[in-house]
Design a protein around this motif. Structure first.
Motif, mmCIF file in Angstrom:
data_model
loop_
_atom_site.group_PDB
_atom_site.id
_atom_site.type_symbol
_atom_site.label_atom_id
_atom_site.label_comp_id
_atom_site.label_asym_id
_atom_site.label_seq_id
_atom_site.Cartn_x
_atom_site.Cartn_y
_atom_site.Cartn_z
ATOM 1 N N GLY A 17 0.841 -1.183 0.000
ATOM 2 C CA GLY A 17 0.000 0.000 0.000
ATOM 3 C C GLY A 17 0.878 1.235 0.000
ATOM 4 N N THR A 18 0.253 2.377 0.204
ATOM 5 C CA THR A 18 0.995 3.628 0.332
ATOM 6 C C THR A 18 0.503 4.356 1.575
ATOM 7 N N ARG A 19 1.411 5.112 2.193
ATOM 8 C CA ARG A 19 1.095 5.895 3.388
ATOM 9 C C ARG A 19 1.430 7.351 3.111
ATOM 10 N N CYS A 20 0.515 8.244 3.496
ATOM 11 C CA CYS A 20 0.719 9.681 3.329
ATOM 12 C C CYS A 20 1.651 10.191 4.425
ATOM 13 N N SER A 21 2.627 11.012 4.041
ATOM 14 C CA SER A 21 3.591 11.553 5.008
ATOM 15 C C SER A 21 2.984 12.638 5.895
ATOM 16 N N VAL A 22 1.846 13.202 5.507
ATOM 17 C CA VAL A 22 1.227 14.264 6.300
ATOM 18 C C VAL A 22 0.231 13.695 7.320
ATOM 19 N N CYS A 23 -0.722 12.891 6.864
ATOM 20 C CA CYS A 23 -1.788 12.424 7.753
ATOM 21 C C CYS A 23 -1.633 10.960 8.179
ATOM 22 N N SER A 24 -0.675 10.253 7.601
ATOM 23 C CA SER A 24 -0.396 8.838 7.899
ATOM 24 C C SER A 24 -1.492 7.888 7.442
ATOM 25 N N SER A 25 -2.440 8.359 6.609
ATOM 26 C CA SER A 25 -3.453 7.471 6.057
ATOM 27 C C SER A 25 -2.783 6.439 5.157
ATOM 28 N N VAL A 26 -3.304 5.209 5.227
ATOM 29 C CA VAL A 26 -2.777 4.118 4.416
ATOM 30 C C VAL A 26 -3.829 3.751 3.381
ATOM 31 N N PHE A 27 -3.360 3.465 2.155
ATOM 32 C CA PHE A 27 -4.278 3.172 1.050
ATOM 33 C C PHE A 27 -3.920 1.858 0.377
ATOM 34 N N PHE A 28 -4.951 1.108 0.011
ATOM 35 C CA PHE A 28 -4.828 -0.058 -0.853
ATOM 36 C C PHE A 28 -6.102 -0.109 -1.665
ATOM 37 N N PRO A 29 -6.003 -0.234 -2.994
ATOM 38 C CA PRO A 29 -4.746 -0.337 -3.718
ATOM 39 C C PRO A 29 -3.920 0.943 -3.600
ATOM 40 N N ARG A 30 -2.680 0.800 -4.022
ATOM 41 C CA ARG A 30 -1.705 1.883 -3.939
ATOM 42 C C ARG A 30 -2.237 3.179 -4.549
ATOM 43 N N GLU A 31 -1.715 4.256 -4.051
ATOM 44 C CA GLU A 31 -2.021 5.573 -4.607
ATOM 45 C C GLU A 31 -0.697 6.203 -5.000
ATOM 46 N N GLU A 32 -0.622 6.713 -6.202
ATOM 47 C CA GLU A 32 0.623 7.314 -6.675
ATOM 48 C C GLU A 32 0.563 8.836 -6.740
ATOM 49 N N GLY A 33 -0.633 9.401 -6.933
ATOM 50 C CA GLY A 33 -0.727 10.823 -7.231
ATOM 51 C C GLY A 33 -0.986 11.748 -6.071
ATOM 52 N N HIS A 34 -1.892 11.356 -5.161
ATOM 53 C CA HIS A 34 -2.287 12.275 -4.103
ATOM 54 C C HIS A 34 -2.878 11.497 -2.931
ATOM 55 N N CYS A 35 -2.936 12.140 -1.782
ATOM 56 C CA CYS A 35 -3.568 11.547 -0.613
ATOM 57 C C CYS A 35 -5.079 11.527 -0.838
ATOM 58 N N ARG A 36 -5.706 10.361 -0.654
ATOM 59 C CA ARG A 36 -7.151 10.236 -0.858
ATOM 60 C C ARG A 36 -7.958 10.667 0.355
ATOM 61 N N ASN A 37 -7.293 11.024 1.439
ATOM 62 C CA ASN A 37 -7.988 11.499 2.631
ATOM 63 C C ASN A 37 -8.499 12.912 2.339
ATOM 64 N N PRO A 38 -9.831 13.116 2.293
ATOM 65 C CA PRO A 38 -10.356 14.437 1.933
ATOM 66 C C PRO A 38 -10.001 15.532 2.938
ATOM 67 N N GLY A 39 -9.617 15.173 4.159
ATOM 68 C CA GLY A 39 -9.259 16.167 5.157
ATOM 69 C C GLY A 39 -7.767 16.479 5.202
ATOM 70 N N CYS A 40 -7.018 15.952 4.244
ATOM 71 C CA CYS A 40 -5.562 16.127 4.247
ATOM 72 C C CYS A 40 -5.146 17.061 3.114
ATOM 73 N N VAL A 41 -4.149 17.898 3.393
ATOM 74 C CA VAL A 41 -3.616 18.787 2.350
ATOM 75 C C VAL A 41 -2.700 18.033 1.397
ATOM 76 N N GLY A 42 -2.375 16.814 1.737
ATOM 77 C CA GLY A 42 -1.553 15.964 0.869
ATOM 78 C C GLY A 42 -0.095 16.019 1.218
#
Length: 141
Positions: A17-42
């Protein structure tokens, strides 16, 4: 094989998966472009191996041949399979996948512990399409 979605074999098998460096949200399947957490600036997204085990959150059975792009041989009879939604232990995200061959909905219960293992989605004379499957571990929640 879906490139970049899993790695390893046997006890080293892991979904990726991928983890966002700002909000620590984890995603699967992987995310390459942006944080999918709507409350995160990315932030930067880092590849992370996911928990190998989790507990069944829900399950159902598939009794019909799915449409394209799912790969099946229309000449062969359709084999129903169990589809399991698993909440991963550490990440607390839900990941869907098929049960290993031979495991049916009659063998499953909500809360049952399962582990991700490599499996074969489909194969023909030229190609083997590999994927992950969920295998019960025999430990209940």
């Amino acid at each position: 094989m879906v490139t970049g979605w899993f790695t390893g074999d046997g006890d080293d098998f892991r979904l990726l998966g991928t983890r966002c460096s700002v909000c620590s949200s984890v995603f699967f399947p992987r995310e390459e472009g942006h944080c999918r957490n709507p409350g995160c600036v990315g932030g930067d997204l880092e590849e992370v191996p996911l928990s190998r085990r989790g507990h069944i959150w829900s399950y159902t059975d598939s009794r019909y041949r799915p449409p394209s792009p799912y790969v099946t041989d229309p000449e062969l009879p359709w084999e129903p399979y169990a589809l399991i939604a698993v909440e991963l232990e550490a990440e607390r995200i839900v990941v869907l996948g098929q049960a290993v061959p031979g495991v049916t909905v009659a063998d499953l219960t909500v809360g049952m512990q399962v582990e991700a293992v490599p499996g074969v989605l489909y194969e023909d004379v030229e190609t083997v399409w590999t994927t992950w499957q969920w295998r019960p571990t025999g430990v209940e929640a």
